[in-house]
Design an enzyme around this catalytic site. Sequence first.
Site, PDB file in Angstrom:
ATOM      1  N   ASP A 276     -15.358  30.185   4.700  1.00  0.00           N
ATOM      2  CA  ASP A 276     -16.667  30.852   4.612  1.00  0.00           C
ATOM      3  C   ASP A 276     -17.762  29.798   4.474  1.00  0.00           C
ATOM      4  OD1 ASP A 276     -15.440  33.363   4.691  1.00  0.00           O
ATOM      5  OD2 ASP A 276     -15.136  33.354   2.535  1.00  0.00           O
TER       6      ASP A 276
ATOM      7  N   ARG B  60      -9.025  33.487  14.879  1.00  0.00           N
ATOM      8  CA  ARG B  60      -9.933  34.546  15.299  1.00  0.00           C
ATOM      9  C   ARG B  60     -11.388  34.104  15.132  1.00  0.00           C
ATOM     10  NH1 ARG B  60     -11.553  39.872  13.511  1.00  0.00           N
ATOM     11  NH2 ARG B  60     -11.050  39.306  11.373  1.00  0.00           N
TER      12      ARG B  60
HETATM   13  C1  LIG Z   1     -14.389  32.894   7.677  1.00  0.00           C
HETATM   14  S1  LIG Z   1     -12.811  33.521   7.312  1.00  0.00           S
HETATM   15  C2  LIG Z   1     -11.718  32.559   8.372  1.00  0.00           C
HETATM   16  C3  LIG Z   1     -10.382  33.202   8.527  1.00  0.00           C
HETATM   17  C4  LIG Z   1      -9.377  32.421   9.392  1.00  0.00           C
HETATM   18  N1  LIG Z   1      -9.041  31.155   8.790  1.00  0.00           N
HETATM   19  C5  LIG Z   1      -9.877  32.247  10.796  1.00  0.00           C
HETATM   20  O1  LIG Z   1     -10.243  31.101  11.151  1.00  0.00           O
HETATM   21  O2  LIG Z   1      -9.907  33.228  11.554  1.00  0.00           O
HETATM   22  C6  LIG Z   1     -12.457  32.806   5.717  1.00  0.00           C
HETATM   23  C7  LIG Z   1     -11.340  33.544   4.992  1.00  0.00           C
HETATM   24  O3  LIG Z   1     -11.021  32.849   3.784  1.00  0.00           O
HETATM   25  C8  LIG Z   1     -10.719  33.797   2.787  1.00  0.00           C
HETATM   26  N2  LIG Z   1     -10.917  33.137   1.495  1.00  0.00           N
HETATM   27  C9  LIG Z   1     -12.066  32.597   1.039  1.00  0.00           C
HETATM   28  N3  LIG Z   1     -11.890  32.062  -0.172  1.00  0.00           N
HETATM   29  C10 LIG Z   1     -10.586  32.263  -0.498  1.00  0.00           C
HETATM   30  C11 LIG Z   1      -9.814  31.972  -1.651  1.00  0.00           C
HETATM   31  N4  LIG Z   1     -10.339  31.332  -2.703  1.00  0.00           N
HETATM   32  N5  LIG Z   1      -8.511  32.345  -1.662  1.00  0.00           N
HETATM   33  C12 LIG Z   1      -7.970  33.000  -0.604  1.00  0.00           C
HETATM   34  N6  LIG Z   1      -8.666  33.315   0.516  1.00  0.00           N
HETATM   35  C13 LIG Z   1      -9.957  32.964   0.563  1.00  0.00           C
HETATM   36  C14 LIG Z   1     -11.683  34.941   3.055  1.00  0.00           C
HETATM   37  O4  LIG Z   1     -11.231  36.155   2.503  1.00  0.00           O
HETATM   38  C15 LIG Z   1     -11.725  34.961   4.573  1.00  0.00           C
HETATM   39  O5  LIG Z   1     -10.775  35.856   5.115  1.00  0.00           O
END
Ligand SMILES: C[S@@+](CC[C@H](N)C(=O)[O-])C[C@H]1O[C@@H](n2cnc3c(N)ncnc32)[C@H](O)[C@@H]1O
Length: 250
Positions: free
Chosen positions: A153, A228
């Site tokens: 994020d 994605r």
């Molecule tokens: C922008 S999305 C990217 C998802 C994937 N990596 C992609 O490239 O399609 C970031 C993901 O990280 C997860 N996330 C953020 N902080 C996290 C944490 N501390 N522990 C587990 N998941 C986390 C969020 O829920 C989100 O689904």
Amino acid sequence: MTGGAEVPPALEGEHDDGLEEERAFFGRRKGKRLRDAQEIRLETLLPALRIDLPPGGGRIDPLTLFGQMDAPPEEIWLEIGFGGGEHLAARAAAHPRIGFIGAEAFVNGVVKLLADIEARGLRNVRVRDGDVAPLLARLPDACLGQVSLLYPDPWPKRRQRKRRFVSDESLAQIARLLKDGGVFRFASDIDDYAGWTLARVARCPDLRWEAATSRDWLQPFPGWPGTRYEAKALLTGRRPTYLEFSRIPR
Ligand SMILES: C[S@@+](CC[C@H](N)C(=O)[O-])C[C@H]1O[C@@H](n2cnc3c(N)ncnc32)[C@H](O)[C@@H]1O
């Protein structure tokens, strides 16, 4: 977490409702209502794959997590924030002798990975369905061969940046968990986040950026199945950066 309605742009439109607060996690936990088949997978498949944190702060021996594999895993690789799990499932299928740990706090993403695990018959994946931070704290030193953080994020506003996953503390934790020579992979379509990460790795005594030429950060990692969020970034014309760091031998 301070909560509130601030949502990383990358998540806008993805997650329509539900926002749970937790001290150190800033993202969303729930989105669209789950379909019946997804609820069933959560109830039946997830309990067998979920990594439970031992009470009392005890450590987890990650080798004990992969009893379903034919032989103990050659290495264990971790993916933080796997989103819908497409990358994790593809890599787990391509590397059946590696044990994969995936962490994702967003339940709608977890159910997508569960469907993929079921469809592909994967036996080398375990899941942390929640904030990865408490899991990291419970893993022993030098237990991981790879850690991937892909399109985290972005938290683009200046006052939000302290929420970014990459920090001096998280890099120190990742370095602690990596074996000597182990690899930390980072990808982002946000130039500012790539620079942020490089600046913090530069002052981390245990990680080294191995890039020699621009090809190393402009081209995806070998065998890259994509993610994605990357596909969305490419569609909107944003060019990703791929950074690979190695754990300096202790
Ligand atoms: C922008 S999305 C990217 C998802 C994937 N990596 C992609 O490239 O399609 C970031 C993901 O990280 C997860 N996330 C953020 N902080 C996290 C944490 N501390 N522990 C587990 N998941 C986390 C969020 O829920 C989100 O689904």
